[in-house]
Write a protein that holds these residues in place. Structure first.
Motif, PDB file in Angstrom:
ATOM      1  N   LEU A   1     -51.624  51.629  24.564  1.00  9.88           N
ATOM      2  CA  LEU A   1     -52.706  52.603  24.742  1.00  9.88           C
ATOM      3  C   LEU A   1     -52.205  53.861  25.447  1.00  9.88           C
ATOM      4  O   LEU A   1     -52.665  54.976  25.153  1.00  9.88           O
ATOM      5  CB  LEU A   1     -53.844  51.970  25.530  1.00  9.88           C
ATOM      6  N   ALA A   2     -51.266  53.692  26.390  1.00  4.56           N
ATOM      7  CA  ALA A   2     -50.669  54.869  27.030  1.00  4.56           C
ATOM      8  C   ALA A   2     -49.927  55.700  25.988  1.00  4.56           C
ATOM      9  O   ALA A   2     -50.033  56.936  25.980  1.00  4.56           O
ATOM     10  CB  ALA A   2     -49.722  54.431  28.148  1.00  4.56           C
ATOM     11  N   CYS A   3     -49.176  55.035  25.110  1.00  5.95           N
ATOM     12  CA  CYS A   3     -48.473  55.757  24.043  1.00  5.95           C
ATOM     13  C   CYS A   3     -49.454  56.476  23.132  1.00  5.95           C
ATOM     14  O   CYS A   3     -49.203  57.600  22.690  1.00  5.95           O
ATOM     15  CB  CYS A   3     -47.619  54.786  23.233  1.00  5.95           C
ATOM     16  N   LEU A   4     -50.582  55.835  22.844  1.00  9.65           N
ATOM     17  CA  LEU A   4     -51.598  56.462  21.991  1.00  9.65           C
ATOM     18  C   LEU A   4     -52.099  57.758  22.612  1.00  9.65           C
ATOM     19  O   LEU A   4     -52.195  58.796  21.930  1.00  9.65           O
ATOM     20  CB  LEU A   4     -52.749  55.477  21.769  1.00  9.65           C
ATOM     21  N   GLU A   5     -52.411  57.725  23.892  1.00  6.80           N
ATOM     22  CA  GLU A   5     -52.924  58.929  24.549  1.00  6.80           C
ATOM     23  C   GLU A   5     -51.853  60.006  24.667  1.00  6.80           C
ATOM     24  O   GLU A   5     -52.142  61.199  24.522  1.00  6.80           O
ATOM     25  CB  GLU A   5     -53.478  58.572  25.924  1.00  6.80           C
ATOM     26  N   LEU A   6     -50.613  59.610  24.914  1.00  6.17           N
ATOM     27  CA  LEU A   6     -49.528  60.580  24.998  1.00  6.17           C
ATOM     28  C   LEU A   6     -49.305  61.263  23.659  1.00  6.17           C
ATOM     29  O   LEU A   6     -49.108  62.479  23.590  1.00  6.17           O
ATOM     30  CB  LEU A   6     -48.249  59.893  25.472  1.00  6.17           C
ATOM     31  N   GLU A   7     -49.351  60.478  22.581  1.00  7.15           N
ATOM     32  CA  GLU A   7     -49.095  61.076  21.264  1.00  7.15           C
ATOM     33  C   GLU A   7     -50.318  61.807  20.727  1.00  7.15           C
ATOM     34  O   GLU A   7     -50.190  62.684  19.872  1.00  7.15           O
ATOM     35  CB  GLU A   7     -48.632  60.016  20.266  1.00  7.15           C
ATOM     36  N   ALA A   8     -51.498  61.487  21.246  1.00  6.81           N
ATOM     37  CA  ALA A   8     -52.662  62.302  20.921  1.00  6.81           C
ATOM     38  C   ALA A   8     -52.449  63.726  21.426  1.00  6.81           C
ATOM     39  O   ALA A   8     -52.969  64.690  20.855  1.00  6.81           O
ATOM     40  CB  ALA A   8     -53.924  61.708  21.534  1.00  6.81           C
ATOM     41  N   ALA A   9     -51.676  63.849  22.505  1.00 12.48           N
ATOM     42  CA  ALA A   9     -51.260  65.180  22.960  1.00 12.48           C
ATOM     43  C   ALA A   9     -50.151  65.705  22.065  1.00 12.48           C
ATOM     44  O   ALA A   9     -50.296  66.730  21.411  1.00 12.48           O
ATOM     45  CB  ALA A   9     -50.799  65.117  24.413  1.00 12.48           C
ATOM     46  N   ASP A  10     -49.026  64.977  21.985  1.00 12.73           N
ATOM     47  CA  ASP A  10     -47.919  65.417  21.130  1.00 12.73           C
ATOM     48  C   ASP A  10     -46.901  64.286  20.993  1.00 12.73           C
ATOM     49  O   ASP A  10     -46.620  63.582  21.969  1.00 12.73           O
ATOM     50  CB  ASP A  10     -47.237  66.649  21.715  1.00 12.73           C
ATOM     51  N   SER A  11     -46.350  64.144  19.804  1.00 13.77           N
ATOM     52  CA  SER A  11     -45.340  63.101  19.566  1.00 13.77           C
ATOM     53  C   SER A  11     -44.116  63.301  20.444  1.00 13.77           C
ATOM     54  O   SER A  11     -43.467  62.332  20.849  1.00 13.77           O
ATOM     55  CB  SER A  11     -44.913  63.101  18.094  1.00 13.77           C
ATOM     56  N   GLY A  12     -43.779  64.545  20.738  1.00  9.80           N
ATOM     57  CA  GLY A  12     -42.625  64.816  21.581  1.00  9.80           C
ATOM     58  C   GLY A  12     -42.821  64.317  22.996  1.00  9.80           C
ATOM     59  O   GLY A  12     -41.880  63.830  23.638  1.00  9.80           O
ATOM     60  N   VAL A  13     -44.049  64.406  23.493  1.00  7.11           N
ATOM     61  CA  VAL A  13     -44.349  63.921  24.835  1.00  7.11           C
ATOM     62  C   VAL A  13     -44.256  62.398  24.861  1.00  7.11           C
ATOM     63  O   VAL A  13     -43.691  61.804  25.787  1.00  7.11           O
ATOM     64  CB  VAL A  13     -45.740  64.405  25.278  1.00  7.11           C
TER      65      VAL A  13
ATOM     66  N   ILE B   1     -46.237  52.180  17.031  1.00  4.86           N
ATOM     67  CA  ILE B   1     -47.365  51.596  16.301  1.00  4.86           C
ATOM     68  C   ILE B   1     -48.686  52.093  16.874  1.00  4.86           C
ATOM     69  O   ILE B   1     -49.625  52.427  16.134  1.00  4.86           O
ATOM     70  CB  ILE B   1     -47.285  50.059  16.349  1.00  4.86           C
ATOM     71  N   PHE B   2     -48.780  52.148  18.200  1.00 10.15           N
ATOM     72  CA  PHE B   2     -49.969  52.700  18.852  1.00 10.15           C
ATOM     73  C   PHE B   2     -49.933  54.225  18.868  1.00 10.15           C
ATOM     74  O   PHE B   2     -50.944  54.891  18.627  1.00 10.15           O
ATOM     75  CB  PHE B   2     -50.047  52.199  20.294  1.00 10.15           C
ATOM     76  N   GLY B   3     -48.763  54.784  19.190  1.00  6.77           N
ATOM     77  CA  GLY B   3     -48.683  56.212  19.450  1.00  6.77           C
ATOM     78  C   GLY B   3     -49.172  57.068  18.307  1.00  6.77           C
ATOM     79  O   GLY B   3     -49.964  58.007  18.505  1.00  6.77           O
ATOM     80  N   VAL B   4     -48.724  56.781  17.091  1.00 10.87           N
ATOM     81  CA  VAL B   4     -49.076  57.641  15.958  1.00 10.87           C
ATOM     82  C   VAL B   4     -50.573  57.649  15.703  1.00 10.87           C
ATOM     83  O   VAL B   4     -51.115  58.635  15.177  1.00 10.87           O
ATOM     84  CB  VAL B   4     -48.325  57.216  14.686  1.00 10.87           C
ATOM     85  N   LEU B   5     -51.264  56.585  16.094  1.00 10.79           N
ATOM     86  CA  LEU B   5     -52.711  56.566  15.921  1.00 10.79           C
ATOM     87  C   LEU B   5     -53.385  57.569  16.848  1.00 10.79           C
ATOM     88  O   LEU B   5     -54.477  58.060  16.556  1.00 10.79           O
ATOM     89  CB  LEU B   5     -53.248  55.157  16.171  1.00 10.79           C
ATOM     90  N   GLY B   6     -52.734  57.882  17.971  1.00  8.85           N
ATOM     91  CA  GLY B   6     -53.249  58.940  18.834  1.00  8.85           C
ATOM     92  C   GLY B   6     -53.203  60.284  18.150  1.00  8.85           C
ATOM     93  O   GLY B   6     -54.154  61.076  18.228  1.00  8.85           O
ATOM     94  N   ALA B   7     -52.076  60.564  17.475  1.00  5.08           N
ATOM     95  CA  ALA B   7     -51.973  61.818  16.726  1.00  5.08           C
ATOM     96  C   ALA B   7     -53.033  61.872  15.638  1.00  5.08           C
ATOM     97  O   ALA B   7     -53.691  62.907  15.421  1.00  5.08           O
ATOM     98  CB  ALA B   7     -50.572  61.955  16.124  1.00  5.08           C
ATOM     99  N   ALA B   8     -53.216  60.753  14.921  1.00  3.24           N
ATOM    100  CA  ALA B   8     -54.221  60.707  13.851  1.00  3.24           C
ATOM    101  C   ALA B   8     -55.622  60.905  14.409  1.00  3.24           C
ATOM    102  O   ALA B   8     -56.443  61.636  13.829  1.00  3.24           O
ATOM    103  CB  ALA B   8     -54.120  59.376  13.118  1.00  3.24           C
ATOM    104  N   LEU B   9     -55.915  60.261  15.535  1.00  2.00           N
ATOM    105  CA  LEU B   9     -57.242  60.384  16.133  1.00  2.00           C
ATOM    106  C   LEU B   9     -57.502  61.807  16.597  1.00  2.00           C
ATOM    107  O   LEU B   9     -58.609  62.339  16.419  1.00  2.00           O
ATOM    108  CB  LEU B   9     -57.373  59.405  17.305  1.00  2.00           C
ATOM    109  N   ASP B  10     -56.507  62.451  17.183  1.00  2.00           N
ATOM    110  CA  ASP B  10     -56.676  63.833  17.620  1.00  2.00           C
ATOM    111  C   ASP B  10     -56.963  64.742  16.423  1.00  2.00           C
ATOM    112  O   ASP B  10     -57.797  65.641  16.500  1.00  2.00           O
ATOM    113  CB  ASP B  10     -55.425  64.306  18.354  1.00  2.00           C
TER     114      ASP B  10
END
Length: 392
Positions: free
Chosen positions: A85-97, A255-264
């Motif tokens: 979930l932390a990865c999801l929120e970080l990648e909702a900001a940016d994949s680089g972060v 697996i979690f992170g990219v869903l943050g980008a998609a959700l954003d």
């Protein structure tokens, strides 16, 4: 025209009901940090091709995000779903972060935590968990990405020392790292070494001209007669299983992170379509727009359910590498498709940095490739299904 209250995309799948209160609190804490310290600057960082990694690492370390799924040595020791979930929120900001945190915790720190000596762990892990020291992970080479077993970087014994020669490519955090985990061929097979920044013969050069992951440091590592003491060897890693074990850890976060980008992208697009009027009515009221939104939310929701399920398997100690490939292949592929489709709803506005959609889409093109291309994960799944390996 009739209106009813809007439903958040994740609410359709009741995902929050699958999470503990602690997991929801961690997600919220990371979301707040990104809102305060990261999101206001992202468009500028992306456009300028830079990231204040040291400053962010200290912020993330203070919150306990670096190596948060590891036990001891200053690490938080939290569960896999909390980390995801932390990865999801970080990648909702940016994949680089998210990559900054993922490479630090799941590649560099995990390699030391899993394969290092007690002295190596005590020397490096507390500082890395605090964000005071940054690590990188040197596996990929210019001619050997999907086939790391063919790496040309070589380590040879010279008395009690080791001497390393070779080149690593596409290394996140490379030029800003205080310590590099470098994998090399030896007479004993593939071994891992800790190479401190500033070691004679070791240089890291930034890769310029990227049009993806621009808010991330990507480097080439050059090792020219780098002499290391015997204590630099990671004693617990022998063979290709060492670096591949680290990659499996990092892929889980993706697996979690990219869903943050998609959700954003989805949240941005739903808001935009609700406000944008065309032919004297909201863009969101058109059937074709709603079909796009519905299709995207279905894939997002299925991806979230898969991610949480895989996280619970990981917490139970039963997650397999084949299952990680299932998650990485599906969720990255669907997240990229969501970003691209959201761009079509935004029209020309979708290609500007005023909105995050094109930035996410560009970043996800890299995530589709790194830490196992979609083709490699497809073949891993195919091998699991048939028993036949399609690899050369």
């Amino acid at each position: 025209m009739s209106m009813r209250p809007q439903t958040h995309p994740t609410a359709l799948f009741a995902v929050d009901g699958l999470l503990t209160e602690e997991e929801r609190d961690i997600r919220q804490a990371v979301r707040r940090l990104c809102a305060d310290q990261v999101r206001p600057n992202l468009a500028r960082w992306f456009e300028e091709g830079r990231l204040p990694a040291h400053e962010l690492a200290r912020e993330f370390g203070a919150l306990g995000l670096l190596g948060m799924h590891l036990e001891g040595y200053g690490c938080a020791g939290l569960g896999a779903v909390s980390y995801g979930l932390a990865c999801l929120e970080l990648e909702a900001a940016d994949s680089g972060v998210r990559s900054l945190v993922s490479v630090q915790g799941s590649l560099a720190m995990y390699a030391i935590w899993r394969y290092g000596s007690e002295e190596q762990k005590k020397e490096w892990l507390p500082a890395m968990a605090a964000g005071e020291s940054i690590g990188c992970f040197g596996l990929t080479e210019p001619d050997f990405g999907s086939d790391p077993a063919g790496m040309r970087t070589r380590a040879r014994r010279d008395g009690d020392d080791w001497v390393l020669d070779g080149t690593k490519m596409w290394i996140t955090n490379g030029s800003i790292a205080d310590i590099a985990v470098v994998w090399a061929q030896t007479d004993e097979g593939i071994r891992g070494f800790l190479v401190p920044a500033g070691t004679p013969g070791f240089t890291a050069n930034d890769i310029e001209g990227k049009l993806s992951l621009r808010a991330s440091v990507t480097s080439e590592l050059v090792l020219d007669g780098v002499r290391l003491p015997g204590s630099a060897l990671l004693p617990g890693a022998r063979g290709l299983g060492g670096p591949l074990g680290c990659l499996n850890e990092a892929r889980f976060g993706i697996i979690f992170g990219v869903l943050g980008a998609a959700l954003d992208c989805l949240e941005t697009t739903i808001s935009y379509a609700s406000d944008r009027e065309i032919f004297a009515r909201p863009l969101a009221s058109f059937q074709l727009t709603q079909q796009k939104l519905a299709d995207m939310v279905l894939e997002l929701g299925k991806g979230l359910l898969l991610a949480v399920h895989l996280g619970r398997l990981k917490e139970a100690g039963s997650l397999t590498s084949d299952q990680v490939s299932v998650g990485k292949l599906n969720n990255v592929r669907e997240a990229l498709d969501i970003a691209r489709t959201c761009r079509t709803v935004l029209g020309a506005n979708g290609v500007t940095l005023e909105y995050p959609v094109i930035r996410h889409a560009a970043n996800l093109e890299s995530v589709l490739t790194y830490e196992g291309t979609s083709e490699i994960h497809t073949l891993v799944i195919g091998r699991a299904l048939t028993g036949h390996s399609a690899f050369a």
